[in-house]
Structures are given as C-alpha cells and as structure tokens.
Design a protein around this motif. Structure first.
Motif, PDB file in Angstrom:
ATOM      1  N   VAL A 213      50.808  53.139  53.010  1.00  0.00           N
ATOM      2  CA  VAL A 213      50.383  52.820  54.368  1.00  0.00           C
ATOM      3  C   VAL A 213      49.913  54.054  55.119  1.00  0.00           C
ATOM      4  O   VAL A 213      48.863  54.037  55.787  1.00  0.00           O
ATOM      5  N   GLU A 214      50.661  55.127  55.049  1.00  0.00           N
ATOM      6  CA  GLU A 214      50.394  56.297  55.890  1.00  0.00           C
ATOM      7  C   GLU A 214      49.002  56.886  55.678  1.00  0.00           C
ATOM      8  O   GLU A 214      48.321  57.237  56.645  1.00  0.00           O
ATOM      9  N   ARG A 215      48.557  56.964  54.432  1.00  0.00           N
ATOM     10  CA  ARG A 215      47.265  57.612  54.182  1.00  0.00           C
ATOM     11  C   ARG A 215      46.245  56.739  53.459  1.00  0.00           C
ATOM     12  O   ARG A 215      45.143  57.201  53.141  1.00  0.00           O
ATOM     13  N   GLY A 216      46.576  55.479  53.200  1.00  0.00           N
ATOM     14  CA  GLY A 216      45.599  54.587  52.602  1.00  0.00           C
ATOM     15  C   GLY A 216      45.248  54.925  51.172  1.00  0.00           C
ATOM     16  O   GLY A 216      44.106  54.738  50.736  1.00  0.00           O
ATOM     17  N   GLN A 217      46.212  55.397  50.419  1.00  0.00           N
ATOM     18  CA  GLN A 217      45.982  55.754  49.018  1.00  0.00           C
ATOM     19  C   GLN A 217      46.334  54.589  48.113  1.00  0.00           C
ATOM     20  O   GLN A 217      47.469  54.122  48.092  1.00  0.00           O
ATOM     21  N   LEU A 218      45.353  54.102  47.349  1.00  0.00           N
ATOM     22  CA  LEU A 218      45.582  53.014  46.407  1.00  0.00           C
ATOM     23  C   LEU A 218      46.477  53.511  45.276  1.00  0.00           C
ATOM     24  O   LEU A 218      46.195  54.548  44.666  1.00  0.00           O
ATOM     25  N   ILE A 219      47.575  52.798  44.989  1.00  0.00           N
ATOM     26  CA  ILE A 219      48.509  53.274  43.967  1.00  0.00           C
ATOM     27  C   ILE A 219      48.509  52.408  42.710  1.00  0.00           C
ATOM     28  O   ILE A 219      48.738  52.915  41.616  1.00  0.00           O
ATOM     29  N   TRP A 220      48.256  51.125  42.832  1.00  0.00           N
ATOM     30  CA  TRP A 220      48.109  50.301  41.641  1.00  0.00           C
ATOM     31  C   TRP A 220      47.475  48.953  41.975  1.00  0.00           C
ATOM     32  O   TRP A 220      47.447  48.532  43.129  1.00  0.00           O
ATOM     33  N   GLN A 221      46.934  48.311  40.934  1.00  0.00           N
ATOM     34  CA  GLN A 221      46.425  46.944  41.028  1.00  0.00           C
ATOM     35  C   GLN A 221      46.947  46.160  39.826  1.00  0.00           C
ATOM     36  O   GLN A 221      46.964  46.678  38.713  1.00  0.00           O
ATOM     37  N   GLN A 222      47.386  44.946  40.082  1.00  0.00           N
ATOM     38  CA  GLN A 222      47.953  44.102  39.046  1.00  0.00           C
ATOM     39  C   GLN A 222      47.118  42.823  38.933  1.00  0.00           C
ATOM     40  O   GLN A 222      46.930  42.106  39.917  1.00  0.00           O
ATOM     41  N   PRO A 223      46.564  42.510  37.750  1.00  0.00           N
ATOM     42  CA  PRO A 223      45.757  41.285  37.614  1.00  0.00           C
ATOM     43  C   PRO A 223      46.607  40.023  37.764  1.00  0.00           C
ATOM     44  O   PRO A 223      47.667  39.908  37.154  1.00  0.00           O
ATOM     45  N   ILE A 224      46.137  39.109  38.590  1.00  0.00           N
ATOM     46  CA  ILE A 224      46.812  37.824  38.808  1.00  0.00           C
ATOM     47  C   ILE A 224      46.027  36.694  38.133  1.00  0.00           C
ATOM     48  O   ILE A 224      46.583  35.698  37.713  1.00  0.00           O
ATOM     49  N   GLY A 225      44.716  36.868  38.049  1.00  0.00           N
ATOM     50  CA  GLY A 225      43.865  35.891  37.377  1.00  0.00           C
ATOM     51  C   GLY A 225      42.677  36.595  36.756  1.00  0.00           C
ATOM     52  O   GLY A 225      42.174  37.576  37.308  1.00  0.00           O
ATOM     53  N   LEU A 226      42.218  36.111  35.610  1.00  0.00           N
ATOM     54  CA  LEU A 226      41.058  36.676  34.932  1.00  0.00           C
ATOM     55  C   LEU A 226      39.957  35.627  34.891  1.00  0.00           C
ATOM     56  O   LEU A 226      40.216  34.471  34.522  1.00  0.00           O
ATOM     57  N   PRO A 227      38.721  36.002  35.279  1.00  0.00           N
ATOM     58  CA  PRO A 227      37.622  35.027  35.291  1.00  0.00           C
ATOM     59  C   PRO A 227      37.401  34.405  33.917  1.00  0.00           C
ATOM     60  O   PRO A 227      37.339  35.119  32.904  1.00  0.00           O
ATOM     61  N   GLN A 228      37.301  33.086  33.879  1.00  0.00           N
ATOM     62  CA  GLN A 228      37.047  32.372  32.636  1.00  0.00           C
ATOM     63  C   GLN A 228      36.121  31.207  32.927  1.00  0.00           C
ATOM     64  O   GLN A 228      36.136  30.648  34.014  1.00  0.00           O
ATOM     65  N   GLY A 229      35.299  30.828  31.962  1.00  0.00           N
ATOM     66  CA  GLY A 229      34.404  29.701  32.143  1.00  0.00           C
ATOM     67  C   GLY A 229      32.953  30.112  32.196  1.00  0.00           C
ATOM     68  O   GLY A 229      32.609  31.300  32.299  1.00  0.00           O
ATOM     69  N   ALA A 230      32.077  29.103  32.175  1.00  0.00           N
ATOM     70  CA  ALA A 230      30.644  29.353  32.079  1.00  0.00           C
ATOM     71  C   ALA A 230      29.968  29.495  33.434  1.00  0.00           C
ATOM     72  O   ALA A 230      28.930  30.136  33.551  1.00  0.00           O
ATOM     73  N   THR A 231      30.509  28.889  34.476  1.00  0.00           N
ATOM     74  CA  THR A 231      29.860  28.918  35.782  1.00  0.00           C
ATOM     75  C   THR A 231      30.641  29.800  36.748  1.00  0.00           C
ATOM     76  O   THR A 231      31.820  30.116  36.528  1.00  0.00           O
TER      77      THR A 231
END
Length: 386
Positions: A213-231
């Motif tokens: 919060v204090e300096r806006g430094q991104l520390i990690w990202q965790q995938p919750i969904g992965l794009p799948q499908g043709a459209t």
C-alpha cells in the motif's frame, strides 16, 4: 456499450457462454418465483428515497453505514446522509454539474469523508458531517467498484486496469499500478481490499494481484482463471469479485475461473474449486456463500473448500451478491424479491416482495436492522426482530 442495461448484458453473457456447447435454439429461461412458506415477515421501520436510484444501469452504489449515519446515492448525482433510527434527512448534496454525474462505484467511508467513483472517470470526496464536496479528481477510466482506504490513501480500481492511490486530503495521485485488460471484459471491476500493509484486487485478465500500500509496489499475482475456448466470450476470465479476508486466508472467485483460498503470508493457494462467479463472496466466518454465473447459490466450508449445499431455484433471476443478515443468507433479484436462506441447508426460510424495480446490490446491516435500496431509488430500513 458503457450504458448497456444490466439485464441485457447478463443475458448476452450467459448466451455467449452457452453458445460454445449448445445449438442456436437454446435460450436463457428465468426460473419462476419460488413458492416459500415464510417463517417470518420483515417489518419496515422507515422509508426514504434517493433520486431515481440507478435505474437499469450497472451502477453498484451500495449504502454505507458509518459515523452514525446511513449514506446513499443515486446514479444522477444525489447523495444523502440519513438518520439510521428514523430515516430523516441529515444532509443532501447534488454533485451533478453540466452533464450527468453517472455515479457508479461506492460508497466508501473513511477519514471523515465519503468516497464515490463515476463512469465519467472521476472520484469524489464528500465531508461526512456536512455533505460538502471536498475534492473531485479525474482518473484513468471508469470507476465501477467501491474504493478502499488505508494509510491516508484512497485506492481506486478503474476499468482500464489501473489501481490508483489518491491522497485522502486533496486527491493528489501518489502511485499507480497497471494490469492488462483483454479486448472483451465483463461490465465491472473488483473492489480492492487492504490488510496488514497490503492491497489485494482482482484483474480483468483473470488474476488476483497484491501490492504494498505505502509505495504501490506489485509483489505477486495469482491466476484465478485461464482463458479457454474459441471465442472471446468463451475466454472471459474477469475477477470482478472483491477479495474476502478471514483471518490469515484470502478468498477470491472469478468468472470462468475458480473459487480459491490463498494464504496471505505466502501468497500461495490453499485450495481451489471450479466455480464461476462475478459477484462478491459472503461469509459467516465458518462458511462461504457465492452466487454463480447461473444464479445458483452455493455454500462451502471455509477451511476445506468442501461444497456444503447448492440451491438452483433462482436460476437466471439476476440476483445480487449474497449478504449474511441475522444469521441468514440473503439475496435480492431483478423483480424486487428478497430471499432468506438457512445457511446450514440452503433451504428458503422467507421471501419478501419489496419493489418491482428490483435490486442492484444486497441489503446492508445497520444497528437494529438492515437497509436496502431498490433500483428506482427507494431506501428502506427493515427488521426481522420485533
């Protein structure tokens, strides 16, 4: 596209998801209003109104209870503070200028102010005591979710994928974090949540992100969904729900994604379950409650992720996110009914017809009862305990 009706969008999204595995003749059918033998009838304590409400627009203007007041707002710019005991007006402010205010994200209380975002790409701060507009600033994109407050900052998530930190005193921007936004996304964005010096939010590209919060430094990202499908519709993976924190665990869910429990210390998943939703999670501390993209209500054990029950009787009725009130799970639908469910079994215990304009947001707990707002601007305080 920006002013697409919620109902039309929801039906279009559902139709798109189904199109990947069904024929052109399939249609979305709203379940009939279920028959419920109500065990109680909520009592109305007072009624008020706030402009024309949000009508059929997406705006998620959830009432806020803080500083001994109930704060409500309408999309066209009317903001009110009401006495929670009587419903009497304490102050009102019209923030509309030459064009429609298009308020859409909030309301959030903090630092003796009320913060609201708009589709016009603005964040407003009002004095909680008088309603006076303290500041108004432009940001990068529409603000469709409630801001968060922490460390003398107002943290805002926009539809452009920007997480912004604004100084609570004057709105000066302190830092920004940008995340990728796919070409096609759901109408909405995740409200950020702060905890122990960190800020957590869902992204349009299917991730849960964490930053300092204090300096806006991104520390990690965790995938919750992965794009799948043709459209592109098949590949929607927006995480529009707000993270829910219980103790040392964070819970999040995504559209075409997973309900995921994450350990806050390590940032690693504890468990994952394949469920899809674009609305917030509710909890009674032991159980989690979600509304799926088909408007099924499902309960889970918070520790293990085990499904406890599922109720499909409100399928495609465009229900709100769930809330927990007086020990019951509560949702509202597009035709103005509130449904009360037993959290242990998922069975209906009461049904309440309120207003045919329907609900955009669930009720909010206040001392002595709960406050709800309808799409046409009615504000009511009710109780189930006489």
């Amino acid at each position: 596209m920006k002013e697409m009706l919620k109902k039309a969008l929801a039906i279009a999204i559902c139709a798109g998801v189904l199109a990947g595995c069904a024929g052109e003749e399939d249609t979305i059918i709203m379940a009939p209003v279920p028959q419920v033998d109500s065990e109680f009838s909520p009592k109305t304590l007072w009624s008020a109104s706030v402009g024309d409400g949000v009508s059929n627009y997406y705006s998620k203007l959830t009432p806020a209870y803080a500083y001994g007041k109930v704060f409500v707002a309408s999309r066209d710019g009317e903001v009110k503070a009401l006495d929670p005991e009587t419903g009497k007006l304490i102050w009102e402010q019209d923030v509309e200028e030459e064009v429609s205010a298009r308020l859409s994200g909030g309301l959030t209380a903090g630092y003796s102010q009320i913060f609201i975002g708009s589709e016009n790409g603005q964040v407003l701060a009002l004095n909680e005591e008088t309603g006076e507009l303290n500041w108004r600033v432009d940001v990068d994109g529409e603000v469709l979710s409630a801001p968060a407050t922490d460390n003398n900052l107002v943290i805002v998530h926009t539809d452009k994928g920007s997480l912004l930190a604004l100084d609570q005193q004057d709105g000066t921007q302190k830092w920004t974090i940008s995340t990728e936004v796919p070409n096609l996304t759901l109408r909405g964005s995740s409200s950020p949540v702060t905890m122990s010096g960190g800020v957590f939010w869902g992204t349009a590209n299917g991730r849960l992100a964490a930053a300092i919060v204090e300096r806006g430094q991104l520390i990690w990202q965790q995938p919750i969904g992965l794009p799948q499908g043709a459209t592109e519709i098949d590949r929607l993976v927006d995480v529009d729900a707000s993270p829910l924190v219980l103790g040392g665990t964070l819970y999040i869910i995504g559209f075409n994604g997973q309900l995921t429990a994450i350990d806050l210390r390590s940032g690693k998943p504890v468990w994952k379950r394949n469920y899809s939703s674009a609305t917030n999670i509710a909890s009674d501390a032991r159980r989690l409650f979600i509304v799926t993209e088909k408007d099924h209500l499902v309960a889970f054990d918070a520790r293990s992720g085990t499904e406890l029950w599922s109720n499909d009787k409100l399928e495609h009725r465009l229900v709100t996110a769930p809330a927990v009130i007086d020990g019951y799970v509560v949702v509202g639908d597009s035709e103005g009914y509130l449904y009360w469910l037993d959290p242990s079994s998922g069975e209906f215990v009461a049904k309440q017809e309120v207003d045919s304009s329907g609900f955009a947001v669930p009720p909010v707990v206040v001392p002595g009862g709960y406050v709800l707002t309808t799409r046409d601007g009615d504000v009511k305080k009710l109780t189930i305990n006489e």
